[in-house]
Write a protein that holds these residues in place. Sequence first.
Motif, PDB file in Angstrom:
ATOM      1  N   LYS A   1     -10.530 -36.169  27.502  1.00 16.86           N
ATOM      2  CA  LYS A   1      -9.589 -36.453  28.582  1.00 16.86           C
ATOM      3  C   LYS A   1      -8.152 -36.306  28.094  1.00 16.86           C
ATOM      4  CE  LYS A   1     -10.611 -39.012  31.962  1.00 16.86           C
ATOM      5  NZ  LYS A   1     -10.817 -40.089  32.940  1.00 16.86           N
ATOM      6  N   ARG A   2      -7.885 -36.718  26.846  1.00 16.52           N
ATOM      7  CA  ARG A   2      -6.545 -36.568  26.280  1.00 16.52           C
ATOM      8  C   ARG A   2      -6.181 -35.081  26.184  1.00 16.52           C
ATOM      9  NH1 ARG A   2      -7.348 -38.637  21.498  1.00 16.52           N
ATOM     10  NH2 ARG A   2      -7.630 -36.627  20.465  1.00 16.52           N
ATOM     11  N   GLU A   3      -7.133 -34.265  25.767  1.00 18.62           N
ATOM     12  CA  GLU A   3      -6.866 -32.829  25.663  1.00 18.62           C
ATOM     13  C   GLU A   3      -6.599 -32.219  27.029  1.00 18.62           C
ATOM     14  OE1 GLU A   3     -10.248 -31.344  23.622  1.00 18.62           O
ATOM     15  OE2 GLU A   3      -9.706 -32.256  21.697  1.00 18.62           O
ATOM     16  N   ALA A   4      -7.253 -32.730  28.068  1.00 21.84           N
ATOM     17  CA  ALA A   4      -7.009 -32.222  29.416  1.00 21.84           C
ATOM     18  C   ALA A   4      -5.582 -32.555  29.860  1.00 21.84           C
ATOM     19  CB  ALA A   4      -8.013 -32.812  30.392  1.00 21.84           C
ATOM     20  N   VAL A   5      -5.119 -33.774  29.543  1.00 25.17           N
ATOM     21  CA  VAL A   5      -3.748 -34.159  29.887  1.00 25.17           C
ATOM     22  C   VAL A   5      -2.752 -33.309  29.108  1.00 25.17           C
ATOM     23  CG1 VAL A   5      -2.073 -36.046  29.869  1.00 25.17           C
ATOM     24  CG2 VAL A   5      -4.450 -36.511  30.468  1.00 25.17           C
ATOM     25  N   GLU A   6      -3.055 -33.049  27.841  1.00 27.57           N
ATOM     26  CA  GLU A   6      -2.167 -32.208  27.046  1.00 27.57           C
ATOM     27  C   GLU A   6      -2.072 -30.804  27.627  1.00 27.57           C
ATOM     28  OE1 GLU A   6      -1.587 -30.517  22.479  1.00 27.57           O
ATOM     29  OE2 GLU A   6      -3.260 -31.845  22.948  1.00 27.57           O
ATOM     30  N   ARG A   7      -3.198 -30.229  28.043  1.00 28.46           N
ATOM     31  CA  ARG A   7      -3.164 -28.887  28.638  1.00 28.46           C
ATOM     32  C   ARG A   7      -2.310 -28.882  29.899  1.00 28.46           C
ATOM     33  NH1 ARG A   7      -8.688 -28.974  27.134  1.00 28.46           N
ATOM     34  NH2 ARG A   7      -9.288 -29.544  29.261  1.00 28.46           N
ATOM     35  N   LEU A   8      -2.461 -29.920  30.720  1.00 26.56           N
ATOM     36  CA  LEU A   8      -1.662 -30.019  31.939  1.00 26.56           C
ATOM     37  C   LEU A   8      -0.172 -30.108  31.596  1.00 26.56           C
ATOM     38  CD1 LEU A   8      -1.298 -30.470  35.006  1.00 26.56           C
ATOM     39  CD2 LEU A   8      -1.616 -32.933  34.558  1.00 26.56           C
ATOM     40  N   PHE A   9       0.160 -30.947  30.628  1.00 23.60           N
ATOM     41  CA  PHE A   9       1.557 -31.127  30.242  1.00 23.60           C
ATOM     42  C   PHE A   9       2.171 -29.804  29.769  1.00 23.60           C
ATOM     43  CE2 PHE A   9       4.682 -32.071  26.868  1.00 23.60           C
ATOM     44  CZ  PHE A   9       5.614 -32.796  27.598  1.00 23.60           C
ATOM     45  N   ARG A  10       1.466 -29.118  28.893  1.00 19.71           N
ATOM     46  CA  ARG A  10       2.002 -27.862  28.360  1.00 19.71           C
ATOM     47  C   ARG A  10       2.096 -26.793  29.449  1.00 19.71           C
ATOM     48  NH1 ARG A  10       2.531 -28.193  22.984  1.00 19.71           N
ATOM     49  NH2 ARG A  10       1.226 -29.662  21.812  1.00 19.71           N
ATOM     50  N   ALA A  11       1.129 -26.780  30.357  1.00 23.63           N
ATOM     51  CA  ALA A  11       1.172 -25.814  31.457  1.00 23.63           C
ATOM     52  C   ALA A  11       2.361 -26.079  32.379  1.00 23.63           C
ATOM     53  CB  ALA A  11      -0.138 -25.867  32.247  1.00 23.63           C
ATOM     54  N   GLU A  12       2.640 -27.365  32.631  1.00 20.89           N
ATOM     55  CA  GLU A  12       3.766 -27.712  33.498  1.00 20.89           C
ATOM     56  C   GLU A  12       5.097 -27.405  32.829  1.00 20.89           C
ATOM     57  OE1 GLU A  12       3.742 -29.213  36.964  1.00 20.89           O
ATOM     58  OE2 GLU A  12       2.173 -27.756  36.474  1.00 20.89           O
ATOM     59  N   LEU A  13       5.180 -27.595  31.519  1.00 23.18           N
ATOM     60  CA  LEU A  13       6.401 -27.204  30.807  1.00 23.18           C
ATOM     61  C   LEU A  13       6.637 -25.704  30.965  1.00 23.18           C
ATOM     62  CD1 LEU A  13       6.304 -29.112  27.368  1.00 23.18           C
ATOM     63  CD2 LEU A  13       7.635 -29.684  29.407  1.00 23.18           C
ATOM     64  N   SER A  14       5.582 -24.927  30.820  1.00 21.85           N
ATOM     65  CA  SER A  14       5.704 -23.477  30.942  1.00 21.85           C
ATOM     66  C   SER A  14       6.074 -23.080  32.361  1.00 21.85           C
ATOM     67  CB  SER A  14       4.394 -22.810  30.527  1.00 21.85           C
ATOM     68  OG  SER A  14       4.461 -21.416  30.690  1.00 21.85           O
ATOM     69  N   ARG A  15       5.430 -23.695  33.335  1.00 20.54           N
ATOM     70  CA  ARG A  15       5.679 -23.343  34.736  1.00 20.54           C
ATOM     71  C   ARG A  15       7.111 -23.638  35.146  1.00 20.54           C
ATOM     72  NH1 ARG A  15       6.003 -25.843  39.515  1.00 20.54           N
ATOM     73  NH2 ARG A  15       5.546 -27.877  38.599  1.00 20.54           N
TER      74      ARG A  15
END
Length: 279
Positions: free
Chosen positions: A68-82
């Motif tokens: 679940k932590r890795e899923a939040v990290e992926r979301l965070f990094r994707a939002e930074l990129s977006r």
Amino acid sequence: MTYKTVMVHLDTSTGAHTRLSLALRLARKFDAHLDGVFAMSDPHPVGFYAMTGTPDIYDAHRRFLADKREAVERLFRAELSRTQVPGAWAAPEGYPVATIMQCSRSADLVILGQSRPKDRESYVADDFLETVVLGAGRPVLLVPEAGDSGTVGERVLVAWNGSREAARAIHDALPFIARAAHVTIAAVSTALAPRPADASCADVVAMLKRHVTIPVDISRLDHPATVSTGDTLLKHAADGNYDLLVAGAYGHARFHEFVLGGVTRKILSSMTLPVLMSH
């Protein structure tokens, strides 16, 4: 004056998405770097073994949390990129309250969420908000459980009683105040502190007018003894369609228990708009 480093606390709760969305908007507004710091409650293995009787269940639980932590990290990094916001991810090991406190010390603004008793995944530790608000030494923006309020800082209500904490909060909120469309100084009182004098409010208005070009008005909040100051502030904020309340945080730790001022406790439990607090 501005915020150049914004820190947002993230976990696996539903409120984390609201906090991240707001943090991204504020990072873009202030042209700031965004730190996403992951921290949530993690049971001690000894206690977990005592409850379950086997280490296998604890190991499975840790893997579940890691996924679940890795899923939040992926979301965070994707939002930074977006959003093209510069930022960094951190998931430090150790007691979660201590890690959030330590990370907050290098931030200009810290974003936390209001406690969500119905969401078990939002639990970090007992007195989590109180610990960070009173001990971080940085301004803390608290996001209400009610969710995303849209704008933040367009209409600012400042709770003023002439205290050190109130003065600290006003100066910590100057980046918001300088960009606001409307600012009101709310002269408040408590059972132990009388309402500030006219001269005190006028001095604050004069100081703020050196930072903003818009009018800054004063509202004197009179309320019956049966209605708390916290309730009066929150009602005034709602009636005036304010989207940010700025208030000093009052309290201290005593024998590992937090003794909060009545206004602070009421705001933490009942806020319906974002609140910037400083101690």
